[in-house]
Enzyme design. Structure first.
Site, short mmCIF file in Angstrom:
data_model
loop_
_atom_site.label_atom_id
_atom_site.label_comp_id
_atom_site.label_asym_id
_atom_site.label_seq_id
_atom_site.Cartn_x
_atom_site.Cartn_y
_atom_site.Cartn_z
N ARG A 1 14.79 41.17 -2.61
CA ARG A 1 14.26 40.80 -1.30
C ARG A 1 12.99 39.96 -1.44
O ARG A 1 12.74 39.09 -0.61
CB ARG A 1 13.88 42.07 -0.52
CG ARG A 1 15.00 42.76 0.21
CD ARG A 1 14.40 43.83 1.10
NE ARG A 1 13.18 43.30 1.71
CZ ARG A 1 12.06 43.98 1.89
NH1 ARG A 1 11.97 45.24 1.54
NH2 ARG A 1 11.00 43.42 2.45
N ASP B 1 0.55 46.31 -0.46
CA ASP B 1 1.67 45.74 -1.22
C ASP B 1 1.41 45.69 -2.72
O ASP B 1 2.31 45.34 -3.49
CB ASP B 1 2.01 44.33 -0.71
CG ASP B 1 2.74 44.36 0.63
OD1 ASP B 1 3.09 45.46 1.09
OD2 ASP B 1 2.95 43.28 1.22
N CYS C 1 11.81 51.77 8.10
CA CYS C 1 12.27 51.44 6.76
C CYS C 1 11.72 52.51 5.83
O CYS C 1 11.08 53.45 6.27
CB CYS C 1 11.80 50.05 6.35
SG CYS C 1 10.05 49.96 6.12
N LYS D 1 6.30 34.68 0.26
CA LYS D 1 7.34 35.22 1.15
C LYS D 1 6.75 35.52 2.53
O LYS D 1 7.31 35.13 3.55
CB LYS D 1 7.90 36.53 0.55
CG LYS D 1 8.71 37.37 1.52
CD LYS D 1 9.29 38.59 0.86
CE LYS D 1 8.45 39.83 0.94
NZ LYS D 1 8.31 40.45 2.28
C1 UD1 Z 1 3.20 42.88 6.82
C2 UD1 Z 1 3.82 42.42 5.52
C3 UD1 Z 1 4.00 43.61 4.58
C4 UD1 Z 1 2.69 44.37 4.40
C5 UD1 Z 1 2.06 44.72 5.76
C6 UD1 Z 1 0.68 45.33 5.62
C7 UD1 Z 1 5.16 40.53 6.20
C8 UD1 Z 1 6.51 39.95 6.42
N1 UD1 Z 1 5.10 41.81 5.80
O1 UD1 Z 1 4.12 43.77 7.43
O2 UD1 Z 1 4.47 43.11 3.33
O3 UD1 Z 1 2.94 45.55 3.69
O4 UD1 Z 1 1.94 43.53 6.56
O5 UD1 Z 1 -0.16 44.50 4.91
O6 UD1 Z 1 4.15 39.85 6.33
N2 UD1 Z 1 1.90 49.17 13.37
C9 UD1 Z 1 1.94 49.87 14.55
N3 UD1 Z 1 2.40 49.24 15.68
C10 UD1 Z 1 2.81 47.93 15.66
C11 UD1 Z 1 2.75 47.22 14.43
C12 UD1 Z 1 2.30 47.87 13.30
O7 UD1 Z 1 1.60 51.04 14.61
O8 UD1 Z 1 3.20 47.40 16.72
C13 UD1 Z 1 1.44 49.86 12.15
C14 UD1 Z 1 2.56 49.98 11.11
O9 UD1 Z 1 3.37 51.09 11.36
C15 UD1 Z 1 1.77 50.10 9.83
C16 UD1 Z 1 0.54 49.25 10.09
O10 UD1 Z 1 0.47 49.07 11.50
O11 UD1 Z 1 1.40 51.44 9.62
C17 UD1 Z 1 0.55 47.91 9.41
O12 UD1 Z 1 1.69 47.18 9.82
P1 UD1 Z 1 1.69 45.61 9.96
O13 UD1 Z 1 0.36 45.04 9.58
O14 UD1 Z 1 2.23 45.27 11.30
O15 UD1 Z 1 2.76 45.22 8.87
P2 UD1 Z 1 3.94 44.17 8.98
O16 UD1 Z 1 3.50 42.97 9.73
O17 UD1 Z 1 5.18 44.85 9.39
#
Ligand code: UD1
Length: 421
Positions: A396, A304, A116, A22
């Site tokens: 999902r 995850d 979320c 996914k």
């Molecule tokens: C992706 C995965 C999700 C997984 C996560 C962490 C997908 C579609 N989803 O989510 O299943 O749980 O990686 O392995 O691939 N953060 C910030 N600022 C930002 C972006 C992120 O502070 O601009 C923080 C987030 O709040 C969180 C952390 O960084 O605490 C990790 O987030 P991130 O690695 O970005 O996760 P996703 O890409 O959303």
């Protein structure tokens, strides 16, 4: 409202095939916008997040068709740069179209995806990366606007190796003139898959899988055919299913290298894992023991898999400690596991689990995707009947979860208002 009815206590036995990833499919689907051509994606899992991303692409003017696990995406007539709020709220990962839209049109207007259940999930790192590439980024009334100002490759350092920010910046930079160097990038296998896909389309990207990615901007990309990597989190969930039921499961379409930290942890607690290259065999035993887990960016232990492992740790003797460092609110499953008899204390981002042999069936609700998976696993082990509600979260991200579990001998039914299936 659908729910799963699980009668626990059966050891899972047999073979299970893992679907495509996914989290690899979603950014790759977004990236199809960059080619203005036809792309064929094979091994795409059949699940709700993929349907949402298909709808996002259609809304932006693309044609998306599915035939079994193949998606044919034609973005030649895509013409919109706007993702409205009602669509972006449906799924956090819809924000991944922003990098692709900037790459293709040099302009984008994407409504903020919002938070979320597991955390606030800001976009600051994504936007910082776009700014570094020379985009003027503004935010107004919940919409992120981007417009090319003075484009050129740059050195960018992420404050945290965010998966989504790494993917979004890679996409935007692939069609930005000059050389972009992205430091402290996320290293997940899904990022390597995105790099491979983009390079096949004509991009020039090196370094995915390491913490520095170098992107040489090109002026045009073209359509390709690509097969997405197997879903490492689905594979991990079935490994834990074998362990928690003391079962014996053969898993295929799995890349063990992508889940080394999970494999190491399962072996540490006494689970037998062997492989012949294409298959992985997981055998659980009565005599598993406790262990500590700390979630970390890849290649550390994946957040995850934290809820599913917590379900397992609830059933092995001894005290286990789980520290969640990635998301601030990812213990929503604890309250529900407690309803099943699990002994878990929370202190901030630390959970202390006193394992006990038996869990009891109960009516529980899935609060998010992986929390839902954890409750299903606990239900497979528990004495008596477990009802897992709010299945839309599980839908999902898991491709026919109950059907795959039934084939392994689990007593699980999906009940709808109209009956079971
Ligand atoms: C992706 C995965 C999700 C997984 C996560 C962490 C997908 C579609 N989803 O989510 O299943 O749980 O990686 O392995 O691939 N953060 C910030 N600022 C930002 C972006 C992120 O502070 O601009 C923080 C987030 O709040 C969180 C952390 O960084 O605490 C990790 O987030 P991130 O690695 O970005 O996760 P996703 O890409 O959303």
């Amino acid at each position: 409202m659908d729910n799963y009815l699980i009668r626990g206590g059966k050891a899972l036995k047999g073979q299970v095939h893992i679907s495509g990833s996914k989290n690899a499919s979603l950014p790759i689907m977004a990236a199809t916008l960059m080619a203005a051509d036809e792309v064929v994606l094979c091994g795409v899992p059949d699940l709700e997040d993929i349907n949402v991303m298909s709808d996002v692409l259609r809304l932006l003017g693309a044609k998306v068709e599915r035939e079994n696990d193949v998606l044919i995406i034609d973005t030649r007539n895509a013409n919109s740069i706007e993702l409205p709020e009602y669509m972006s709220r449906k799924m956090r990962a819809s924000n991944l179209v922003m990098g692709a839209l900037l790459a293709r049109y040099k302009r984008a207007a994407v409504a903020y995806p919002g938070g979320c259940a597991i955390g606030s999930r800001p976009m600051d790192l994504h936007l910082k990366g776009f700014r570094a590439l020379g985009y003027n980024i503004t935010e107004e009334c919940g919409v992120m606007y981007g417009e090319a100002e003075k484009l050129g490759g740059q050195e960018t350092l992420l404050d945290f190796p965010s998966v989504g920010a790494t993917e979004n910046i890679m996409m935007a930079a692939a069609l930005t003139p000059g050389i972009t160097t992205l430091r402290n990038a996320a290293r997940e296998p899904e990022i390597i898959d995105l790099q491979n896909f983009l390079n096949r389309m004509g991009a020039r990207i090196r370094g995915a899988g390491l913490d520095t990615i170098r992107i040489e901007g090109v002026s045009k990309l073209h359509g390709v055919e690509h097969t997405v990597i197997p879903d490492r989190i689905e594979a991990g969930t079935f490994m834990v299913a074998a362990a928690i039921t003391h079962g014996d499961v053969m898993i295929d379409n799995i890349v063990l290298e992508h889940i080394q930290s999970l494999v190491a942890k399962l072996r540490e607690i006494g689970v037998d894992i062997s492989t012949n290259g294409s298959w992985v065999r997981v055998s659980g035993h009565q005599a598993l023991h406790s262990a500590d887990i700390k979630t970390m960016p890849y290649p550390g232990f994946p957040t995850d898999m934290q809820p599913q492992m917590m379900a397992l740790m609830s059933t092995v003797p001894g005290t286990s400690i789980v520290v969640e460092t990635i998301f601030e609110n990812r213990f929503m499953h604890v309250h529900e596991l407690r309803r099943m008899g699990a002994e878990i204390k929370i202190e901030g981002r630390v959970a202390i689990i006193k394992g006990r042999e038996k869990l009891e069936g109960a009516a529980v609700e899935a609060s998010d995707l992986r929390a839902g998976a954890a409750l299903v696993l606990a239900g497979l082990r528990a004495r008596g009947e477990t009802r897992v509600g709010t299945l839309e979260h599980i839908d999902r991200g898991y491709d026919k979860l109950h059907c795959k579990l039934q084939k392994l001998g689990a007593d699980i039914e999906r009940r709808t208002a109209a009956g079971s299936r």
